[in-house]
Design a protein around this motif. Structure first.
Motif, PDB file in Angstrom:
ATOM      1  N   ASP A 145       0.865  -1.173   0.000  1.00 43.55           N
ATOM      2  CA  ASP A 145       0.000   0.000   0.000  1.00 43.55           C
ATOM      3  C   ASP A 145       0.906   1.229   0.000  1.00 43.55           C
ATOM      4  OD1 ASP A 145      -1.817   2.033   0.328  1.00 43.55           O
ATOM      5  OD2 ASP A 145      -2.531   1.367   2.295  1.00 43.55           O
ATOM      6  N   LYS A 146       1.031   1.859  -1.146  1.00 43.34           N
ATOM      7  CA  LYS A 146       1.913   3.026  -1.260  1.00 43.34           C
ATOM      8  C   LYS A 146       1.429   4.188  -0.395  1.00 43.34           C
ATOM      9  CE  LYS A 146       3.845   1.864  -5.723  1.00 43.34           C
ATOM     10  NZ  LYS A 146       4.989   1.161  -5.224  1.00 43.34           N
ATOM     11  N   GLY A 147       0.178   4.132   0.050  1.00 43.15           N
ATOM     12  CA  GLY A 147      -0.396   5.182   0.884  1.00 43.15           C
ATOM     13  C   GLY A 147       0.222   5.291   2.262  1.00 43.15           C
ATOM     14  N   ILE A 148       0.931   4.261   2.711  1.00 42.93           N
ATOM     15  CA  ILE A 148       1.546   4.362   4.036  1.00 42.93           C
ATOM     16  C   ILE A 148       2.913   5.048   3.971  1.00 42.93           C
ATOM     17  CG2 ILE A 148       0.295   2.346   4.896  1.00 42.93           C
ATOM     18  CD1 ILE A 148       2.945   0.798   4.856  1.00 42.93           C
ATOM     19  N   ILE A 149       3.345   5.402   2.786  1.00 45.95           N
ATOM     20  CA  ILE A 149       4.573   6.155   2.481  1.00 45.95           C
ATOM     21  C   ILE A 149       5.835   5.356   2.784  1.00 45.95           C
ATOM     22  CG2 ILE A 149       5.897   8.277   2.835  1.00 45.95           C
ATOM     23  CD1 ILE A 149       3.216   9.637   3.571  1.00 45.95           C
ATOM     24  N   GLY A 150       5.979   4.830   3.970  1.00 42.20           N
ATOM     25  CA  GLY A 150       7.156   4.060   4.366  1.00 42.20           C
ATOM     26  C   GLY A 150       6.867   3.312   5.648  1.00 42.20           C
ATOM     27  N   GLY A 151       7.800   2.461   6.066  1.00 47.40           N
ATOM     28  CA  GLY A 151       7.592   1.672   7.269  1.00 47.40           C
ATOM     29  C   GLY A 151       6.666   0.497   6.993  1.00 47.40           C
ATOM     30  N   VAL A 152       6.151  -0.105   8.058  1.00 44.01           N
ATOM     31  CA  VAL A 152       5.246  -1.246   7.915  1.00 44.01           C
ATOM     32  C   VAL A 152       4.108  -1.165   8.919  1.00 44.01           C
ATOM     33  CG1 VAL A 152       6.987  -2.855   7.034  1.00 44.01           C
ATOM     34  CG2 VAL A 152       6.578  -2.718   9.480  1.00 44.01           C
ATOM     35  N   VAL A 153       3.017  -1.803   8.561  1.00 42.41           N
ATOM     36  CA  VAL A 153       1.887  -2.002   9.467  1.00 42.41           C
ATOM     37  C   VAL A 153       1.717  -3.513   9.580  1.00 42.41           C
ATOM     38  CG1 VAL A 153      -0.576  -1.644   9.852  1.00 42.41           C
ATOM     39  CG2 VAL A 153       0.774   0.140   8.734  1.00 42.41           C
ATOM     40  N   VAL A 154       1.720  -4.014  10.812  1.00 38.30           N
ATOM     41  CA  VAL A 154       1.601  -5.447  11.051  1.00 38.30           C
ATOM     42  C   VAL A 154       0.299  -5.705  11.798  1.00 38.30           C
ATOM     43  CG1 VAL A 154       2.624  -7.464  12.173  1.00 38.30           C
ATOM     44  CG2 VAL A 154       4.109  -5.704  11.200  1.00 38.30           C
ATOM     45  N   LYS A 155      -0.444  -6.699  11.301  1.00 41.58           N
ATOM     46  CA  LYS A 155      -1.691  -7.089  11.954  1.00 41.58           C
ATOM     47  C   LYS A 155      -1.634  -8.586  12.230  1.00 41.58           C
ATOM     48  CE  LYS A 155      -6.664  -6.383  11.662  1.00 41.58           C
ATOM     49  NZ  LYS A 155      -7.195  -7.675  11.956  1.00 41.58           N
ATOM     50  N   ILE A 156      -1.709  -8.944  13.515  1.00 39.52           N
ATOM     51  CA  ILE A 156      -1.742 -10.341  13.946  1.00 39.52           C
ATOM     52  C   ILE A 156      -2.995 -10.506  14.788  1.00 39.52           C
ATOM     53  CG2 ILE A 156      -0.618 -12.165  15.255  1.00 39.52           C
ATOM     54  CD1 ILE A 156       2.046 -10.758  14.772  1.00 39.52           C
ATOM     55  N   GLY A 157      -3.958 -11.239  14.242  1.00 43.72           N
ATOM     56  CA  GLY A 157      -5.235 -11.384  14.955  1.00 43.72           C
ATOM     57  C   GLY A 157      -5.884 -10.024  15.114  1.00 43.72           C
ATOM     58  N   ASP A 158      -6.161  -9.645  16.352  1.00 39.51           N
ATOM     59  CA  ASP A 158      -6.766  -8.328  16.587  1.00 39.51           C
ATOM     60  C   ASP A 158      -5.743  -7.284  17.028  1.00 39.51           C
ATOM     61  OD1 ASP A 158      -6.309  -9.383  19.067  1.00 39.51           O
ATOM     62  OD2 ASP A 158      -8.317  -9.021  19.863  1.00 39.51           O
ATOM     63  N   ARG A 159      -4.458  -7.657  17.027  1.00 42.79           N
ATOM     64  CA  ARG A 159      -3.391  -6.700  17.363  1.00 42.79           C
ATOM     65  C   ARG A 159      -2.894  -6.009  16.102  1.00 42.79           C
ATOM     66  NH1 ARG A 159       1.306  -9.276  20.834  1.00 42.79           N
ATOM     67  NH2 ARG A 159       2.076  -7.145  20.768  1.00 42.79           N
ATOM     68  N   ARG A 160      -2.686  -4.702  16.217  1.00 45.69           N
ATOM     69  CA  ARG A 160      -2.197  -3.929  15.076  1.00 45.69           C
ATOM     70  C   ARG A 160      -1.010  -3.093  15.539  1.00 45.69           C
ATOM     71  NH1 ARG A 160      -3.327   1.013  12.178  1.00 45.69           N
ATOM     72  NH2 ARG A 160      -3.424   0.582   9.945  1.00 45.69           N
ATOM     73  N   ILE A 161       0.094  -3.229  14.833  1.00 46.89           N
ATOM     74  CA  ILE A 161       1.301  -2.466  15.141  1.00 46.89           C
ATOM     75  C   ILE A 161       1.560  -1.560  13.939  1.00 46.89           C
ATOM     76  CG2 ILE A 161       3.754  -2.575  15.707  1.00 46.89           C
ATOM     77  CD1 ILE A 161       3.153  -5.584  16.525  1.00 46.89           C
ATOM     78  N   ASP A 162       1.415  -0.270  14.158  1.00 43.48           N
ATOM     79  CA  ASP A 162       1.561   0.695  13.060  1.00 43.48           C
ATOM     80  C   ASP A 162       2.910   1.388  13.154  1.00 43.48           C
ATOM     81  OD1 ASP A 162       1.369   2.617  11.097  1.00 43.48           O
ATOM     82  OD2 ASP A 162      -0.681   3.195  11.602  1.00 43.48           O
ATOM     83  N   GLY A 163       3.829   0.964  12.322  1.00 49.44           N
ATOM     84  CA  GLY A 163       5.149   1.584  12.250  1.00 49.44           C
ATOM     85  C   GLY A 163       5.319   2.322  10.935  1.00 49.44           C
ATOM     86  N   SER A 164       4.198   2.786  10.364  1.00 48.08           N
ATOM     87  CA  SER A 164       4.257   3.461   9.068  1.00 48.08           C
ATOM     88  C   SER A 164       4.492   4.958   9.239  1.00 48.08           C
ATOM     89  CB  SER A 164       2.954   3.243   8.300  1.00 48.08           C
ATOM     90  OG  SER A 164       1.894   3.925   8.924  1.00 48.08           O
ATOM     91  N   VAL A 165       4.983   5.581   8.210  1.00 46.78           N
ATOM     92  CA  VAL A 165       5.189   7.032   8.216  1.00 46.78           C
ATOM     93  C   VAL A 165       3.836   7.733   8.360  1.00 46.78           C
ATOM     94  CG1 VAL A 165       5.957   8.998   6.831  1.00 46.78           C
ATOM     95  CG2 VAL A 165       7.320   6.898   6.864  1.00 46.78           C
ATOM     96  N   THR A 166       2.847   7.239   7.637  1.00 46.00           N
ATOM     97  CA  THR A 166       1.509   7.836   7.720  1.00 46.00           C
ATOM     98  C   THR A 166       0.960   7.728   9.140  1.00 46.00           C
ATOM     99  OG1 THR A 166       1.098   7.244   5.421  1.00 46.00           O
ATOM    100  CG2 THR A 166      -0.826   7.740   6.760  1.00 46.00           C
ATOM    101  N   GLY A 167       1.141   6.584   9.771  1.00 44.39           N
ATOM    102  CA  GLY A 167       0.675   6.394  11.147  1.00 44.39           C
ATOM    103  C   GLY A 167       1.364   7.334  12.107  1.00 44.39           C
ATOM    104  N   ARG A 168       2.644   7.524  11.935  1.00 45.20           N
ATOM    105  CA  ARG A 168       3.398   8.440  12.812  1.00 45.20           C
ATOM    106  C   ARG A 168       2.955   9.882  12.599  1.00 45.20           C
ATOM    107  NH1 ARG A 168       9.321   5.664  12.178  1.00 45.20           N
ATOM    108  NH2 ARG A 168       8.816   3.803  13.379  1.00 45.20           N
ATOM    109  N   LEU A 169       2.709  10.248  11.332  1.00 43.67           N
ATOM    110  CA  LEU A 169       2.231  11.609  11.047  1.00 43.67           C
ATOM    111  C   LEU A 169       0.857  11.842  11.666  1.00 43.67           C
ATOM    112  CD1 LEU A 169       3.341  12.064   7.319  1.00 43.67           C
ATOM    113  CD2 LEU A 169       4.282  13.220   9.323  1.00 43.67           C
TER     114      LEU A 169
END
Length: 180
Positions: A145-169
């Motif tokens: 997903d080019k929309g997250i600009i950089g970094g990664v978003v990880v989803k395991i079950g119902d846990r979500r770890i947002d390490g994306s540039v978009t998430g940080r912004l």
């Protein structure tokens, strides 16, 4: 709803056989490959799922395509699905099977979204780190997903770890708005 229940019954049946024969991984790979091979092409999927096509024609096609390419059990299972007019459920059966197989083997699926393809070393490192965090064996399922600009978003079950540039912004924006 009925289709989900039917798919689950067939998924449980093939899972129980695989578990009994200690072939969870082998049958899982075969089921996924067969599901992909038969349903990834629109014409082939249309032919196999068309209720007006006679079951014998479908069985003949499956025989030509898969006889000798998959285990005898998987081949017979596919023919059974055709006979019972349930071949349309193959993808759902595969999903049910994979879910049960992963649970039985202590495997969790991590959906990893990145802006660009990750190098294999980075995937391996991420997988190792996630195994440390979860305490389980982790299978990565990659998405882009080019929309997250950089970094990664990880989803395991119902846990979500947002390490994306978009998430940080977005987090920074929320913090600045809250401090006003």
């Amino acid at each position: 709803m009925l289709n989900i229940q039917l798919a689950r019954k067939y998924g449980v049946a093939i899972f129980e056989i695989a578990k009994e024969e200690n072939q969870l991984e082998k049958y899982g790979k075969e089921l996924t490959q067969v599901s992909h091979d038969l349903f990834s092409q629109a014409d082939l999927k249309g032919f196999l799922t068309n209720p007006q096509v006679q079951p014998q024609a479908k069985k003949d096609l499956i025989s030509k395509l898969l006889k000798g390419e998959v285990s005898d059990l998987m081949f017979k299972f596919l023919l059974l699905l055709v006979d019972k007019r349930r071949i349309v459920l193959l993808e759902a059966i595969n999903e049910c099977y994979q879910e049960m197989s992963n649970k039985a083997q202590g495997i969790v699926i991590a959906d990893v979204t990145s802006a660009f393809d990750l190098k294999s070393e980075l995937k391996a490192s991420l997988g190792s780190k996630l195994e440390e965090v979860t305490g389980k064996k982790v299978q990565l399922r990659m998405h882009q997903d080019k929309g997250i600009i950089g970094g990664v978003v990880v989803k395991i079950g119902d846990r979500r770890i947002d390490g994306s540039v978009t998430g940080r912004l977005q987090a920074l924006k929320a913090e600045l708005m809250a401090s006003n």
